[in-house]
Design a protein around this motif. Structure first.
Motif, mmCIF file in Angstrom:
data_model
loop_
_atom_site.group_PDB
_atom_site.id
_atom_site.type_symbol
_atom_site.label_atom_id
_atom_site.label_comp_id
_atom_site.label_asym_id
_atom_site.label_seq_id
_atom_site.Cartn_x
_atom_site.Cartn_y
_atom_site.Cartn_z
ATOM 1 N N ILE A 129 37.738 1.489 39.901
ATOM 2 C CA ILE A 129 37.054 2.655 40.859
ATOM 3 C C ILE A 129 36.094 2.304 42.289
ATOM 4 C CG2 ILE A 129 36.858 4.618 39.230
ATOM 5 C CD1 ILE A 129 34.463 4.847 38.681
ATOM 6 N N ALA A 161 42.327 2.727 42.137
ATOM 7 C CA ALA A 161 42.073 3.537 41.938
ATOM 8 C C ALA A 161 42.014 4.441 43.781
ATOM 9 C CB ALA A 161 41.284 5.220 41.591
ATOM 10 N N CYS A 162 42.345 5.403 44.590
ATOM 11 C CA CYS A 162 42.636 5.872 45.908
ATOM 12 C C CYS A 162 41.348 6.480 45.856
ATOM 13 C CB CYS A 162 42.870 5.765 47.258
ATOM 14 S SG CYS A 162 44.073 4.563 46.853
ATOM 15 N N SER A 163 41.109 7.418 45.166
ATOM 16 C CA SER A 163 40.870 8.893 45.283
ATOM 17 C C SER A 163 39.754 9.390 43.835
ATOM 18 C CB SER A 163 41.557 9.693 45.986
ATOM 19 O OG SER A 163 42.625 10.402 44.507
ATOM 20 N N VAL A 164 39.172 10.362 43.614
ATOM 21 C CA VAL A 164 38.099 11.514 42.617
ATOM 22 C C VAL A 164 39.455 11.763 42.395
ATOM 23 C CG1 VAL A 164 36.144 12.155 41.992
ATOM 24 C CG2 VAL A 164 35.963 10.725 43.032
ATOM 25 N N GLU A 165 40.840 12.361 42.524
ATOM 26 C CA GLU A 165 41.413 12.969 42.465
ATOM 27 C C GLU A 165 42.372 11.933 41.310
ATOM 28 O OE1 GLU A 165 39.077 15.407 45.085
ATOM 29 O OE2 GLU A 165 40.153 13.375 45.479
ATOM 30 N N GLU A 166 42.676 11.057 41.423
ATOM 31 C CA GLU A 166 43.214 10.109 41.215
ATOM 32 C C GLU A 166 42.960 9.137 39.851
ATOM 33 O OE1 GLU A 166 45.726 5.516 41.788
ATOM 34 O OE2 GLU A 166 44.419 6.585 43.374
ATOM 35 N N THR A 214 29.759 11.515 39.816
ATOM 36 C CA THR A 214 30.190 10.979 41.792
ATOM 37 C C THR A 214 29.685 10.979 43.104
ATOM 38 O OG1 THR A 214 31.073 13.541 41.935
ATOM 39 C CG2 THR A 214 32.517 12.249 41.787
ATOM 40 N N THR A 223 37.389 0.748 44.992
ATOM 41 C CA THR A 223 38.232 0.889 45.454
ATOM 42 C C THR A 223 37.526 2.838 47.072
ATOM 43 O OG1 THR A 223 39.749 1.630 44.409
ATOM 44 C CG2 THR A 223 39.678 -0.736 45.569
ATOM 45 N N ILE A 224 37.207 3.351 46.213
ATOM 46 C CA ILE A 224 37.114 4.777 46.706
ATOM 47 C C ILE A 224 35.753 4.780 47.651
ATOM 48 C CG2 ILE A 224 36.573 7.249 46.571
ATOM 49 C CD1 ILE A 224 37.303 6.675 43.074
ATOM 50 N N THR A 225 35.896 4.222 48.396
ATOM 51 C CA THR A 225 34.303 4.141 49.257
ATOM 52 C C THR A 225 33.610 4.754 49.500
ATOM 53 O OG1 THR A 225 36.422 4.102 50.650
ATOM 54 C CG2 THR A 225 35.861 2.020 50.692
ATOM 55 N N GLN A 226 34.273 6.790 49.467
ATOM 56 C CA GLN A 226 32.884 6.944 49.883
ATOM 57 C C GLN A 226 32.041 7.240 49.058
ATOM 58 O OE1 GLN A 226 36.599 7.227 49.311
ATOM 59 N NE2 GLN A 226 37.334 9.678 48.778
#
Length: 324
Positions: free
Chosen positions: A54, A9-14, A213, A56-59
């Motif tokens: 997850i 996953a690249c984002s929380v939304e995804e 999150t 990959t969601i570095t933020q």
């Protein structure tokens, strides 16, 4: 291990979209220190169809402080908590708890969100499917808790009903004593909930399309003392048999505020409200602390083989409060 699909996953939304699409048949993977064992032993009645990476969601791997609070991303590894100057300066109890979790290798991988969301370690619940078939306890749709009449030495002594498994999270105990909240994202938007309210008798409040999150920790009083103690058989690696956290504020020798939390005694961290109320307004003499510890365990209802946890808990409370 059964076959499953895997996605980065690249984002929380995804992540939220994927969780909604798979309707409870997808699992999130961050450090994997709990999930991989669950998958290998096939302890779940329904095996996941999708594993969502997850990491990959570095933020969500972050530690930041503002004037009011410390904000920790859910994907922050425990080793970063231990190494953070921000944590050590003002929120030292977080480091105290983090260094007690498992082994250095696991602390390098395990995340804050994962520590909160890890599944219970009850040996009946985690009985592997390959050895005689999984045990159908309450958490798996069964009608009984095998621990009630079985081997229950590490099970709950407080606030248990159908299930007597305990919350295994050390970080939950210290986050509760600090009054932390969790930011949860899902299909319905975001919401904040206290760590105290996050846990339920059967797990936690997350809906199938939700994830943690952010962890938000208000700044404690600069004169408040913090202490976390954990009793285990093997200190380097075991889960807590009992733990205790305290946050004590004194003014001229008098306790003006007290928070006392017990861990590994119930399905969630237990706030010792009666003990807190008793300690406030008093000089913390040995006798006062001992009475506070007694009040902290006044609601305990141990099973046949775990009454020893009551005395351990009282001792930890006394040491935690006296050590502050």
């Amino acid at each position: 291990m059964k076959a499953f699909a895997h996605m980065n996953a690249c984002s929380v939304e995804e992540v939220i979209q994927l969780l909604a699409k798979y309707q409870g048949k997808a699992k999130l993977n961050a450090g994997g220190t709990d999930l991989l064992g669950v998958l290998k032993d096939r302890i779940l009645p329904d095996y996941p169809e999708l594993i969502i990476n997850i990491k990959t969601i570095t933020q969500l791997n972050s530690i930041e402080e503002n004037d009011e609070e410390l904000r920790i991303g859910a994907l922050t590894p425990l080793i970063n908590i231990i190494a953070s100057p921000l944590v050590e300066k003002t929120y030292s109890i977080l480091k105290e708890a983090a260094v007690t979790v498992a082994s250095p290798q696991i602390r390098n991988m395990a995340t804050m969100g994962g520590n909160l969301c890890q599944d219970t370690r009850c040996w009946y619940y985690r009985y592997p499917d390959e050895i005689g078939g999984m045990i159908k306890c309450f958490r798996k749709g069964g009608k009984t808790c095998p621990a009630v009449n079985g081997e229950n030495r590490y099970h709950a002594i407080m606030e248990a009903g159908k299930c007597f498994a305990v919350c295994p999270s050390d970080m939950a105990v210290v986050l509760t004593v600090l009054g932390a909240t969790l930011t949860i994202a899902g299909g319905g938007g975001t919401r904040d909930i206290s760590v105290e309210e996050f846990f339920t008798p059967m797990g936690n409040v997350l809906a199938p399309d939700e994830m943690i999150t952010m962890i938000n920790i208000p700044k404690p009083s600069p004169v408040a003392s913090q202490n976390f103690l954990k009793f285990t058989l093997r200190k380097p690696i075991d889960f807590a048999i009992v733990s205790a956290a305290s946050l004590i504020t004194r003014d001229k020798g008098i306790c003006i505020d007290a928070r006392v939390i017990l861990g590994a005694v119930a399905s969630k961290p237990i706030r010792a409200i009666e003990a807190e109320e008793y300690l406030r307004g008093k000089e913390l003499s040995e006798e006062v602390i001992a009475e506070g510890a007694r009040l902290a365990l006044v609601g305990a209802k141990p099973l046949s083989k775990n009454a020893y946890k009551v005395e351990i808990a009282k001792t930890l409370v006394k040491r935690a409060v006296a050590g502050c």
